[in-house]
Scaffold this motif. Sequence first.
Motif, short mmCIF file in Angstrom:
data_model
loop_
_atom_site.label_atom_id
_atom_site.label_comp_id
_atom_site.label_asym_id
_atom_site.label_seq_id
_atom_site.Cartn_x
_atom_site.Cartn_y
_atom_site.Cartn_z
N LEU A 1 0.80 -1.16 0.07
CA LEU A 1 0.17 0.25 0.04
C LEU A 1 0.92 1.28 0.08
O LEU A 1 0.59 2.28 -0.69
N LEU B 1 1.04 3.86 -2.72
CA LEU B 1 0.77 5.48 -2.74
C LEU B 1 1.73 6.31 -3.14
O LEU B 1 1.66 7.28 -3.78
N ARG C 1 -2.23 -1.08 -6.34
CA ARG C 1 -2.05 0.47 -6.84
C ARG C 1 -3.69 0.81 -6.64
O ARG C 1 -4.03 1.88 -6.38
N ALA D 1 -4.57 1.41 -3.46
CA ALA D 1 -3.77 2.57 -2.91
C ALA D 1 -4.62 3.89 -3.50
O ALA D 1 -4.73 4.94 -2.58
#
Length: 391
Positions: A150, A154, A364, A367
């Motif tokens: 995660l 980010l 992704r 995120a």
Amino acid sequence: MTLDRQTVIDRLRSVKGPDLEGDVVSLGLVSEIFIADGKVFFSITVPARRAQELEPLRQAAETAVKSLPGVKGAMVALTAEKAGGGMGATPPPRPNPAPPRPTSQRSAPGGPAAQAGQQPAKQDVPGIKAIIAVASGKGGVGKSTTAVNLALGLKALGLKVGILDADIYGPSMPRLLGLKGKPETADGKTLKPMEAFGVKVMSMGFLVEEDTPMIWRGPMVVSALRQMLRDVAWGELDVLVVDMPPGTGDAQLTMAQQVPLAGAVIVSTPQDLALIDARKGLNMFRRVDVPLLGIVENMSYFVAPDTGKRYDIFGHGGAKAEAERLGVPFLGEVPLTMDVRETSDAGTPVVASNPDGVQAGVYREIAGRVHTHLAAAMQSAADEAPAIVFE
């Protein structure tokens, strides 16, 4: 001079106790002393109401121990819990105890700060815009693997990201990120975080050997976490991801109450047993008014690499159904795959090692959803803040 428990005790005899009476050892205020790799850890028992006032005592004990030859660092906590297996004699009775001194703690709305149950105000960490917790009600659900991917997801969005490995008893970040060595100090007091794949990292795993057990009670854990958060030169970060310890005990609750969390992500596997524990984590954050950014269903299903056939080993969809039932965002399903396991063990998380792969794409997407919900939560908090009008 050999650095051992007795050497530390002897040096602590020079540290005066509260109100300059006796010393912390003879008063029986020092807990068991833990020494690992030249670093010394212990706590000092003080009255809870005087913890803020007696901070200089903690600093004096830390300075005294750091002055010993062979000591590379010291971590000292103040605790109101009676130290088990104290290092000195039992404190003598005091027939006329002095009344408690007033503190500078400000009153909170609804009553004075000294009233029963009042929690200390959360303090922002300079340079960090948002702190989010990645938590689970139990261990073994892939929380740390989710946290690291995660964080890398980010970063892939263009954010400046850090990771705090708050799992004192089982730190995973050094292995997950392939990091070795010890962090340097910026000024003798503040640690410089390690860095991997463009993400800043701090973990107890950098300070002690991997096979060294951390036999600590709650207050020591909380103090260590506070220092790793506030005594680290994080610099400017958009997001700090905190990999929380599993469960909902004292350390987790204190972190949730004292750290200015902008939101929390709950990780669970699909089966009912894991979801029962995940609910505990959700309820803990709700009780301390931390926004819930969503639930991740990890190990959601398994796809056989040779046939492509899908197997719902732990069931499927339980976390999504729970999120809908509780009115919490569902962030996504992470399948159980060999590459996630292999890259995690190798210290090259899949989002960094294979950014264009299917698994990295899943992280992704998660995120991205976390970022969206985080922005909404922070905006909501800003809208609810009181406005001061000058007339």
